[in-house]
Design an enzyme around this catalytic site. Structure first.
Site, PDB file in Angstrom:
ATOM      1  N   LYS A  56       0.844  -1.203   0.000  1.00  0.00           N
ATOM      2  CA  LYS A  56       0.000   0.000   0.000  1.00  0.00           C
ATOM      3  C   LYS A  56       0.874   1.245   0.000  1.00  0.00           C
ATOM      4  O   LYS A  56       0.630   2.185  -0.742  1.00  0.00           O
ATOM      5  CB  LYS A  56      -0.933  -0.009   1.219  1.00  0.00           C
ATOM      6  CG  LYS A  56      -2.096  -0.978   1.043  1.00  0.00           C
ATOM      7  CD  LYS A  56      -2.862  -1.233   2.333  1.00  0.00           C
ATOM      8  CE  LYS A  56      -3.895  -2.341   2.083  1.00  0.00           C
ATOM      9  NZ  LYS A  56      -4.476  -2.867   3.315  1.00  0.00           N
ATOM     10  N   GLN A 100      -5.281  -1.680   9.493  1.00  0.00           N
ATOM     11  CA  GLN A 100      -5.127  -2.994   8.856  1.00  0.00           C
ATOM     12  C   GLN A 100      -5.774  -4.085   9.711  1.00  0.00           C
ATOM     13  O   GLN A 100      -5.498  -4.207  10.902  1.00  0.00           O
ATOM     14  CB  GLN A 100      -3.629  -3.297   8.649  1.00  0.00           C
ATOM     15  CG  GLN A 100      -3.339  -4.588   7.936  1.00  0.00           C
ATOM     16  CD  GLN A 100      -3.818  -4.595   6.485  1.00  0.00           C
ATOM     17  OE1 GLN A 100      -3.607  -3.645   5.750  1.00  0.00           O
ATOM     18  NE2 GLN A 100      -4.478  -5.675   6.081  1.00  0.00           N
ATOM     19  N   ASP A 123     -11.451   2.451   3.941  1.00  0.00           N
ATOM     20  CA  ASP A 123     -11.848   1.038   3.821  1.00  0.00           C
ATOM     21  C   ASP A 123     -13.362   0.911   3.669  1.00  0.00           C
ATOM     22  O   ASP A 123     -13.872  -0.170   3.355  1.00  0.00           O
ATOM     23  CB  ASP A 123     -11.400   0.265   5.081  1.00  0.00           C
ATOM     24  CG  ASP A 123     -10.264  -0.696   4.789  1.00  0.00           C
ATOM     25  OD1 ASP A 123      -9.954  -0.901   3.596  1.00  0.00           O
ATOM     26  OD2 ASP A 123      -9.699  -1.251   5.746  1.00  0.00           O
TER      27      ASP A 123
END
Ligand code: NDP
Length: 302
Positions: A56, A100, A123
């Site tokens: 990422k 995460q 997200d």
């Protein structure tokens, strides 16, 4: 004569999307002196998460974005993570925040996700963004489901009227994907571990999406001839000789003989997920700075 499905090249489609995002980011820097910033919070040492977070960071830099990685030890307490999230919510250089997953077992992941400013929740997992999706309002959408829809549209064009079957009903993939496909005017069925006659349900699909986490659960004989198959699954299996390999939730070798289109694993949905994260970061930066995303990206093309 045996026929083979057309392979949907997620790697190439994701590379195109990243190039489009990069062009938009460069234009934004020139016009407004703004560089979108993504903060990633990684708690613990999960090896797969370490790889994702590294990727990422690299892809952010390649797309002209800033990335800030916060690595915390596995034993970090919930309050400490909440404090970090609060600081990132207030940080002017941070447009997007990603925590995460999975988090260590002693952390309540929902409590952390719901502490993120919904407009920075790249997200798309905040309960407010889930509500916005269901009620048809603007908001950040979960990356993997958006990537799946893009791949399906790439293969099939207009998805209107298709019978879509999603196997899996997680908050991360199955449920938001069902809503996105409903928005595309598909007729949507969601299957799960209690579904009876899963093979028959799958056989009814023009568009079959597997997000299960069971290696090769879906057999070629379950696929309607000519159907489009999108395989979200990422399963690490023993390849012998101490090596591991990645396989999907679909038995590729049999499904490729029946399907019209199919995504490979790896190289299908995976690359799209990160590209869609970059797109969400750009979207969040536009919201943050009150700029119209459509002036940077032709949203009808993606
Ligand atoms: P979850 O474990 O959260 O959900 C799995 C779903 O599959 C559940 O709804 C479960 O049903 C259903 N299921 C499990 N076993 C069966 C079965 N035998 N028959 C039918 N349904 C079944 O997984 P995720 O949604 O988070 O992820 C799914 C897969 O996608 C994983 O392999 C994951 O690694 C991968 N993934 C890939 C991403 C990418 O970028 N390519 C991103 C995210 C995930 P029930 O609800 O009844 O328990």
């Amino acid at each position: 004569m045996s026929r083979q499905a057309r392979i949907i090249d997620g790697k190439a489609i994701a590379a195109d999307l990243r190039a489009t995002i990069k062009t938009a980011t460069e234009k934004m820097a020139r016009k407004h002196d703004i560089q979108p910033g993504l903060a990633v919070v990684l708690v613990g040492e999960d090896p797969a998460s370490q790889v994702y977070v590294r990727n990422k960071g690299r892809q952010c830099a390649e797309a002209g974005m800033k990335s800030f990685t916060h690595r915390l030890p596995a034993e970090t307490g919930e309050e400490q993570i909440l404090e970090l999230v609060e600081n990132l919510n207030r940080a002017p250089a941070v447009d997007g925040i990603l925590v995460q997953l999975p988090l260590p077992g002693h952390i309540d992941a929902n409590r952390i996700i719901d502490a993120i400013d919904p407009d920075k929740d790249v997200d798309g997992l905040h309960v407010i963004n889930a509500g916005r999706l269901i009620s048809g309002r603007e908001g950040l959408r979960p990356c993997t489901p958006v990537g799946c829809v893009m791949l399906a549209r790439h293969a099939l064009g207009d998805l209107q009227g298709l019978n879509a079957v999603i196997v899996g009903r997680s908050n991360l993939v199955g449920k938001p994907l069902a809503q996105l496909l409903l928005n595309e005017n598909c007729t949507v069925t969601i299957a799960h571990s209690r579904t009876r006659h899963l093979n028959q349900v799958c056989h009814g699909a023009d568009l079959l999406i597997a997000a299960v986490g069971v290696p090769e659960l879906i057999k070629g004989s379950w696929v309607r001839p000519g159907a489009c198959v999108i395989d979200v699954g990422i399963n690490r299996v023993d390849a012998g000789g101490g090596k591991m390999r990645l396989i999907g939730d679909v038995e590729f070798d049999t499904a490729v003989k029946t399907a019209g289109f199919i995504t490979p694993v790896p190289g299908g949905v995976g690359p799209m997920t990160i590209a869609c994260l970059l797109l969400n970061t750009l979207r969040a930066a536009c919201t943050h700075h009150d700029i119209a995303l459509a002036s940077y990206i032709d949203l009808t093309r993606i």
